[in-house]
Design a protein around this motif. Structure first.
Motif, mmCIF file in Angstrom:
data_model
loop_
_atom_site.group_PDB
_atom_site.id
_atom_site.type_symbol
_atom_site.label_atom_id
_atom_site.label_comp_id
_atom_site.label_asym_id
_atom_site.label_seq_id
_atom_site.Cartn_x
_atom_site.Cartn_y
_atom_site.Cartn_z
ATOM 1 N N LYS A 64 5.635 6.822 4.429
ATOM 2 C CA LYS A 64 6.377 5.623 4.821
ATOM 3 C C LYS A 64 6.887 5.722 6.262
ATOM 4 O O LYS A 64 7.483 4.788 6.764
ATOM 5 C CB LYS A 64 7.577 5.400 3.885
ATOM 6 C CG LYS A 64 7.232 5.088 2.453
ATOM 7 C CD LYS A 64 6.847 3.655 2.251
ATOM 8 C CE LYS A 64 8.051 2.762 2.321
ATOM 9 N NZ LYS A 64 7.747 1.363 2.141
ATOM 10 N N ASP A 65 6.699 6.857 6.911
ATOM 11 C CA ASP A 65 7.130 7.071 8.292
ATOM 12 C C ASP A 65 8.630 6.863 8.500
ATOM 13 O O ASP A 65 9.050 6.327 9.521
ATOM 14 C CB ASP A 65 6.346 6.182 9.275
ATOM 15 C CG ASP A 65 4.881 6.557 9.328
ATOM 16 O OD1 ASP A 65 4.579 7.766 9.217
ATOM 17 O OD2 ASP A 65 4.046 5.651 9.471
ATOM 18 N N TYR A 124 11.185 17.536 -3.230
ATOM 19 C CA TYR A 124 10.294 17.746 -2.092
ATOM 20 C C TYR A 124 9.283 16.605 -2.008
ATOM 21 O O TYR A 124 8.965 16.122 -0.926
ATOM 22 C CB TYR A 124 9.572 19.080 -2.196
ATOM 23 C CG TYR A 124 10.519 20.265 -2.300
ATOM 24 C CD1 TYR A 124 11.625 20.367 -1.474
ATOM 25 C CD2 TYR A 124 10.303 21.269 -3.224
ATOM 26 C CE1 TYR A 124 12.501 21.436 -1.569
ATOM 27 C CE2 TYR A 124 11.169 22.350 -3.325
ATOM 28 C CZ TYR A 124 12.266 22.422 -2.492
ATOM 29 O OH TYR A 124 13.129 23.475 -2.577
ATOM 30 N N LYS A 125 8.766 16.199 -3.150
ATOM 31 C CA LYS A 125 7.790 15.120 -3.194
ATOM 32 C C LYS A 125 8.398 13.847 -2.593
ATOM 33 O O LYS A 125 7.772 13.176 -1.778
ATOM 34 C CB LYS A 125 7.383 14.870 -4.654
ATOM 35 C CG LYS A 125 6.380 13.796 -4.839
ATOM 36 C CD LYS A 125 5.974 13.503 -6.272
ATOM 37 C CE LYS A 125 6.574 14.283 -7.369
ATOM 38 N NZ LYS A 125 6.128 13.913 -8.703
ATOM 39 N N THR A 126 9.622 13.542 -2.969
ATOM 40 C CA THR A 126 10.284 12.318 -2.504
ATOM 41 C C THR A 126 10.452 12.313 -0.992
ATOM 42 O O THR A 126 10.067 11.352 -0.317
ATOM 43 C CB THR A 126 11.656 12.155 -3.189
ATOM 44 O OG1 THR A 126 11.464 12.078 -4.602
ATOM 45 C CG2 THR A 126 12.360 10.900 -2.702
ATOM 46 N N VAL A 127 11.003 13.389 -0.429
ATOM 47 C CA VAL A 127 11.250 13.394 1.022
ATOM 48 C C VAL A 127 9.938 13.403 1.799
ATOM 49 O O VAL A 127 9.837 12.747 2.840
ATOM 50 C CB VAL A 127 12.166 14.559 1.482
ATOM 51 C CG1 VAL A 127 13.561 14.407 0.912
ATOM 52 C CG2 VAL A 127 11.585 15.915 1.165
ATOM 53 N N LEU A 128 8.929 14.106 1.307
ATOM 54 C CA LEU A 128 7.646 14.140 2.013
ATOM 55 C C LEU A 128 6.947 12.779 1.954
ATOM 56 O O LEU A 128 6.344 12.353 2.943
ATOM 57 C CB LEU A 128 6.741 15.238 1.458
ATOM 58 C CG LEU A 128 7.202 16.668 1.738
ATOM 59 C CD1 LEU A 128 6.267 17.672 1.088
ATOM 60 C CD2 LEU A 128 7.336 16.944 3.219
ATOM 61 N N MET A 129 7.041 12.101 0.820
ATOM 62 C CA MET A 129 6.441 10.771 0.712
ATOM 63 C C MET A 129 7.122 9.803 1.669
ATOM 64 O O MET A 129 6.458 9.038 2.360
ATOM 65 C CB MET A 129 6.545 10.242 -0.727
ATOM 66 C CG MET A 129 5.670 10.973 -1.713
ATOM 67 S SD MET A 129 3.922 10.894 -1.315
ATOM 68 C CE MET A 129 3.625 9.159 -1.435
ATOM 69 N N VAL A 159 0.837 -1.209 0.000
ATOM 70 C CA VAL A 159 0.000 0.000 0.000
ATOM 71 C C VAL A 159 0.870 1.256 0.000
ATOM 72 O O VAL A 159 0.644 2.183 -0.780
ATOM 73 C CB VAL A 159 -0.976 -0.012 1.206
ATOM 74 C CG1 VAL A 159 -1.697 1.311 1.328
ATOM 75 C CG2 VAL A 159 -1.962 -1.157 1.072
ATOM 76 N N LYS A 160 1.862 1.263 0.859
ATOM 77 C CA LYS A 160 2.762 2.421 0.920
ATOM 78 C C LYS A 160 3.511 2.596 -0.402
ATOM 79 O O LYS A 160 3.653 3.715 -0.897
ATOM 80 C CB LYS A 160 3.750 2.282 2.071
ATOM 81 C CG LYS A 160 3.104 2.365 3.433
ATOM 82 C CD LYS A 160 4.126 2.150 4.522
ATOM 83 C CE LYS A 160 3.487 2.118 5.894
ATOM 84 N NZ LYS A 160 4.457 1.834 6.942
ATOM 85 N N LEU A 161 3.978 1.492 -0.969
ATOM 86 C CA LEU A 161 4.706 1.569 -2.236
ATOM 87 C C LEU A 161 3.798 2.081 -3.353
ATOM 88 O O LEU A 161 4.210 2.914 -4.160
ATOM 89 C CB LEU A 161 5.278 0.203 -2.601
ATOM 90 C CG LEU A 161 6.419 -0.301 -1.726
ATOM 91 C CD1 LEU A 161 6.748 -1.752 -2.062
ATOM 92 C CD2 LEU A 161 7.644 0.572 -1.863
#
Length: 175
Positions: free
Chosen positions: A134-135, A124-129, A27-29
């Motif tokens: 993904k916590d 920004y999208k990558t680090v926020l995701m 789900v996270k992926l």
């Protein structure tokens, strides 16, 4: 919770253990893939390609504690590769494309937030995701992206600031 023994079994070629691990992460992926690809079909393609790559290379995983980080990194790289390939394709007009594709209806409750995240710059999208979907800790993100923790913190802060501005702008425009 991370199951080190299951990861070790998967590294030794146990496909059932690998499948169980993937089931815990799917789900996270998928959410990360969807944010990158912006449509269900491409997100599923990225997810499938990630699964294949991970299965082929799991024996090379050095530290079982970072299985989730390792898997996310494969997914991000796969998404970026597919996006780069798609840049070479001549795009159709948006209206024509929308007529041909059925609308995607997300089950995500915070669709406005997800939509705003999708519009951010890739860094920004990558680090926020990784941080919020993904916590991951800042340290885990830095390791996954192979960059300094300070850069990760800066990108998280700037990404959140851009999201606030974007969401505030959307709320003001609705009234």
């Amino acid at each position: 919770m991370l199951d080190i023994q299951k990861i070790q079994r998967a590294k030794k070629g146990n496909k059932k253990a690998f499948q169980e691990l993937l089931e815990e992460e799917k789900v996270k992926l998928y959410k990360i893939a969807f944010v990158y690809m912006k449509n269900e079909e491409d997100a599923l393609e990225v997810f499938q390609e990630t699964t294949y790559k991970a299965l082929r290379s799991i024996k090379n995983l050095k530290d079982e504690r970072y299985f989730s980080t390792w898997l996310s990194r494969i997914l991000i790289n796969t998404a970026i590769d597919l996006l780069n390939k798609k840049k070479k394709i001549i795009p159709m007009e948006k209206e024509i494309l929308e007529e041909k594709l059925p609308p995607y209806e997300s089950n995500v409750e915070d669709f406005d937030l997800l939509q705003a995240v999708m519009e951010l710059d890739e860094k920004y999208k990558t680090v926020l995701m990784l941080r919020f979907y993904k916590d991951y800790t800042v340290k885990q993100i830095a390791e996954a992206l192979d960059c300094p923790e300070g850069t990760v913190k800066t990108n998280i802060h700037r990404g959140i600031h851009q999201l606030k501005e974007k969401l505030k702008e959307d709320c003001v425009n609705e009234y």
